[in-house]
Design an enzyme around this catalytic site. Structure first.
Site, PDB file in Angstrom:
ATOM      1  N   GLY A  10       0.795  -1.100  -0.032  1.00  0.00           N
ATOM      2  CA  GLY A  10      -0.035   0.046   0.052  1.00  0.00           C
ATOM      3  C   GLY A  10       1.050   1.227  -0.091  1.00  0.00           C
ATOM      4  N   ALA A  11       2.088   1.002  -0.588  1.00  0.00           N
ATOM      5  CA  ALA A  11       3.286   2.275  -0.494  1.00  0.00           C
ATOM      6  C   ALA A  11       2.853   3.293  -1.202  1.00  0.00           C
ATOM      7  CB  ALA A  11       4.336   1.492  -0.887  1.00  0.00           C
ATOM      8  N   GLY A  52      17.159   6.444  -6.930  1.00  0.00           N
ATOM      9  CA  GLY A  52      17.312   4.875  -7.319  1.00  0.00           C
ATOM     10  C   GLY A  52      17.262   3.918  -6.250  1.00  0.00           C
ATOM     11  N   ASN A  60      -0.648  -7.041  -5.321  1.00  0.00           N
ATOM     12  CA  ASN A  60      -1.932  -7.293  -4.759  1.00  0.00           C
ATOM     13  C   ASN A  60      -1.737  -8.197  -3.322  1.00  0.00           C
ATOM     14  OD1 ASN A  60      -4.683  -7.798  -4.014  1.00  0.00           O
ATOM     15  ND2 ASN A  60      -5.435  -7.985  -6.100  1.00  0.00           N
ATOM     16  N   VAL A  61      -1.946  -7.625  -2.246  1.00  0.00           N
ATOM     17  CA  VAL A  61      -1.815  -8.522  -1.320  1.00  0.00           C
ATOM     18  C   VAL A  61      -2.758  -9.734  -1.073  1.00  0.00           C
ATOM     19  CG1 VAL A  61      -0.846  -6.812   0.252  1.00  0.00           C
ATOM     20  CG2 VAL A  61      -3.309  -7.250   0.383  1.00  0.00           C
ATOM     21  N   ASN A  83       1.242  -2.373   5.222  1.00  0.00           N
ATOM     22  CA  ASN A  83       0.492  -0.965   5.376  1.00  0.00           C
ATOM     23  C   ASN A  83      -0.751  -1.076   4.566  1.00  0.00           C
ATOM     24  OD1 ASN A  83       0.210   1.946   5.859  1.00  0.00           O
ATOM     25  ND2 ASN A  83       0.479   1.878   3.603  1.00  0.00           N
ATOM     26  N   TYR A 149     -14.337  -2.262   9.256  1.00  0.00           N
ATOM     27  CA  TYR A 149     -13.026  -1.834   9.138  1.00  0.00           C
ATOM     28  C   TYR A 149     -12.385  -2.025  10.748  1.00  0.00           C
ATOM     29  CZ  TYR A 149      -9.222   1.350   8.774  1.00  0.00           C
ATOM     30  OH  TYR A 149      -8.036   2.163   8.887  1.00  0.00           O
ATOM     31  N   ALA A 150     -13.135  -1.558  11.795  1.00  0.00           N
ATOM     32  CA  ALA A 150     -12.590  -1.708  13.082  1.00  0.00           C
ATOM     33  C   ALA A 150     -12.128  -3.200  13.586  1.00  0.00           C
ATOM     34  CB  ALA A 150     -13.431  -1.042  14.083  1.00  0.00           C
ATOM     35  N   LYS A 153      -9.042  -4.259  11.985  1.00  0.00           N
ATOM     36  CA  LYS A 153      -7.829  -3.663  12.570  1.00  0.00           C
ATOM     37  C   LYS A 153      -7.522  -4.323  14.009  1.00  0.00           C
ATOM     38  CE  LYS A 153      -6.525  -1.237   9.435  1.00  0.00           C
ATOM     39  NZ  LYS A 153      -5.209  -1.204   8.423  1.00  0.00           N
TER      40      LYS A 153
HETATM   41  N1  LIG Z   1      -5.982   7.833   7.075  1.00  0.00           N
HETATM   42  C1  LIG Z   1      -6.275   7.258   8.234  1.00  0.00           C
HETATM   43  O1  LIG Z   1      -7.040   8.072   9.056  1.00  0.00           O
HETATM   44  C2  LIG Z   1      -5.896   6.063   8.880  1.00  0.00           C
HETATM   45  C3  LIG Z   1      -5.825   5.785  10.219  1.00  0.00           C
HETATM   46  C4  LIG Z   1      -5.636   4.449  10.807  1.00  0.00           C
HETATM   47  C5  LIG Z   1      -5.127   3.668  10.073  1.00  0.00           C
HETATM   48  N2  LIG Z   1      -4.748   3.776   8.660  1.00  0.00           N
HETATM   49  C6  LIG Z   1      -4.148   2.679   7.834  1.00  0.00           C
HETATM   50  O2  LIG Z   1      -3.227   3.088   7.376  1.00  0.00           O
HETATM   51  C7  LIG Z   1      -2.867   2.343   6.018  1.00  0.00           C
HETATM   52  C8  LIG Z   1      -2.892   3.469   4.884  1.00  0.00           C
HETATM   53  O3  LIG Z   1      -3.979   4.170   4.670  1.00  0.00           O
HETATM   54  P1  LIG Z   1      -4.057   5.593   4.070  1.00  0.00           P
HETATM   55  O4  LIG Z   1      -4.690   6.441   4.904  1.00  0.00           O
HETATM   56  O5  LIG Z   1      -2.618   5.826   3.602  1.00  0.00           O
HETATM   57  O6  LIG Z   1      -4.877   5.178   2.985  1.00  0.00           O
HETATM   58  P2  LIG Z   1      -4.532   5.291   1.311  1.00  0.00           P
HETATM   59  O7  LIG Z   1      -6.059   4.697   0.752  1.00  0.00           O
HETATM   60  O8  LIG Z   1      -4.051   6.361   0.836  1.00  0.00           O
HETATM   61  O9  LIG Z   1      -3.671   4.008   1.329  1.00  0.00           O
HETATM   62  C9  LIG Z   1      -3.788   2.581   1.187  1.00  0.00           C
HETATM   63  C10 LIG Z   1      -3.061   1.829   0.006  1.00  0.00           C
HETATM   64  O10 LIG Z   1      -3.578   0.643   0.033  1.00  0.00           O
HETATM   65  C11 LIG Z   1      -3.489   0.119  -1.279  1.00  0.00           C
HETATM   66  N3  LIG Z   1      -4.226  -1.188  -1.296  1.00  0.00           N
HETATM   67  C12 LIG Z   1      -5.622  -1.277  -1.176  1.00  0.00           C
HETATM   68  N4  LIG Z   1      -5.904  -2.512  -1.555  1.00  0.00           N
HETATM   69  C13 LIG Z   1      -4.764  -3.596  -1.836  1.00  0.00           C
HETATM   70  C14 LIG Z   1      -4.256  -4.598  -2.213  1.00  0.00           C
HETATM   71  N5  LIG Z   1      -5.227  -5.616  -2.234  1.00  0.00           N
HETATM   72  N6  LIG Z   1      -3.099  -4.928  -2.220  1.00  0.00           N
HETATM   73  C15 LIG Z   1      -2.093  -3.961  -2.090  1.00  0.00           C
HETATM   74  N7  LIG Z   1      -2.333  -2.759  -1.742  1.00  0.00           N
HETATM   75  C16 LIG Z   1      -3.465  -2.374  -1.667  1.00  0.00           C
HETATM   76  C17 LIG Z   1      -4.099   1.155  -2.004  1.00  0.00           C
HETATM   77  O11 LIG Z   1      -3.879   1.074  -3.429  1.00  0.00           O
HETATM   78  C18 LIG Z   1      -3.608   2.600  -1.441  1.00  0.00           C
HETATM   79  O12 LIG Z   1      -2.354   2.973  -1.949  1.00  0.00           O
HETATM   80  C19 LIG Z   1      -4.084   1.417   5.994  1.00  0.00           C
HETATM   81  O13 LIG Z   1      -3.766   0.005   6.366  1.00  0.00           O
HETATM   82  C20 LIG Z   1      -5.199   2.136   6.795  1.00  0.00           C
HETATM   83  O14 LIG Z   1      -5.941   1.352   7.477  1.00  0.00           O
HETATM   84  C21 LIG Z   1      -5.326   5.054   8.328  1.00  0.00           C
END
Ligand SMILES: NC(=O)c1ccc[n+]([C@@H]2O[C@H](COP(=O)([O-])OP(=O)(O)OC[C@H]3O[C@@H](n4cnc5c(N)ncnc54)[C@H](O)[C@@H]3O)[C@@H](O)[C@H]2O)c1
Length: 247
Positions: A10-11, A52, A60-61, A83, A149-150, A153
């Site tokens: 999810g980088a 680089g 895809n996870v 992530n 979602y909760a 997590k």
């Molecule tokens: N934004 C918040 O408030 C928040 C709060 C708590 C936790 N998080 C957690 O932080 C992490 C990042 O979230 P974010 O807010 O940056 O959201 P984001 O949507 O910007 O990033 C999530 C990323 O995960 C990727 N993704 C989705 N499905 C995937 C799959 N099947 N395989 C690989 N990659 C996949 C997406 O393409 C995206 O780039 C998540 O795990 C989220 O649950 C976010």
């Protein structure tokens, strides 16, 4: 000398990018992975980090075969940052089964199965190796419309501790960071969808400000660094006090 290779899922999301940037700053070779096709993702990575030390891999996870192929292609893998995540807010009464299942598939099964593959690759390393997941403060505290979602997590939180126990004997550390409401990524998407979200979110943080992706990234980078060499099974809240509740 580099710190070794780190794989981040999810980088290319908001938090993921900050994590990659921090790991690069700390001297890691970073494999930036996300669901974008190879060429498109590589283009973003080239733009973001032209020097680089970052390379892009489509991953895809949920796809076990490509997880194995990507992990096996990384030399000297020492850190895996699980992530990737999706959040699909729905009122409980109208929550649909497919949306519930997909969140578990990505947030729990995807990240955990990939951790197993990563741990296998780290098993024979004599270096400090570790895994860090991104969980969430809502894994511990209910928030409206986030039943599924909760729960994912909370499950990943417990998986972190359970995996940590099993991998301790081979020296692989496993931890997690639990962000609060991050002013980016899926929380920003929610703020755009739901006009009441911003006010509700603002009022929920005792320290008075939403988290930045950088706040989360610095803790992830710490957890996978040698400075955390005696830390395993920990879940560190970076939530501005959200989980404390308010008066
Ligand atoms: N934004 C918040 O408030 C928040 C709060 C708590 C936790 N998080 C957690 O932080 C992490 C990042 O979230 P974010 O807010 O940056 O959201 P984001 O949507 O910007 O990033 C999530 C990323 O995960 C990727 N993704 C989705 N499905 C995937 C799959 N099947 N395989 C690989 N990659 C996949 C997406 O393409 C995206 O780039 C998540 O795990 C989220 O649950 C976010």
């Amino acid at each position: 000398m580099t710190a070794g290779s780190a794989l981040v899922t999810g980088a290319l999301g908001d938090t993921g990018k900050a994590i990659c940037q921090q790991l690069l700053t700390d001297g890691w070779e970073v494999v930036v992975s996300d669901i974008l096709p190879e060429e498109e993702g590589a283009g973003f990575v080239q733009q973001l980090w032209p020097t680089g030390a970052a390379t892009y891999r489509h991953l895809n996870v949920q796809d076990a075969e490509s997880c194995l192929a990507v992990v096996n292609s990384i030399p000297d893998l020492r850190a895996y940052v699980g992530n990737a995540g999706i959040g699909r807010p729905q009122p409980f009464a109208s929550m649909d089964d497919e949306t519930l299942r997909r969140q578990f598939d990505v947030n729990v099964s995807g990240n955990v199965c990939l951790a197993r593959v990563a741990a296998e690759s780290m098993r024979s390393s004599s270096a400090d190796c570790s895994i860090a997941f991104t969980v969430s403060w809502v894994g511990d505290r209910p928030w409206p419309e986030l039943v599924a979602y909760a729960a994912t997590k909370a499950a990943l939180h417990m998986a972190t501790r359970s995996i940590a126990l099993e991998l301790a004997s081979i020296g692989i550390r496993v931890n997690a960071v639990a962000p609060g409401i991050v002013n980016a990524g899926m929380a920003r998407t929610e703020a755009e969808r739901n006009p009441g979200h911003k006010q509700r979110a603002g009022a929920a943080v005792p320290l008075g400000r939403l988290q930045d992706p950088q706040d989360v990234a610095e803790v992830v980078a710490f957890l996978v660094s040698k400075r955390a060499r005696n830390i395993t099974g920990s879940v560190i809240l970076v939530d501005g006090g959200c989980s404390l509740g308010s008066f």
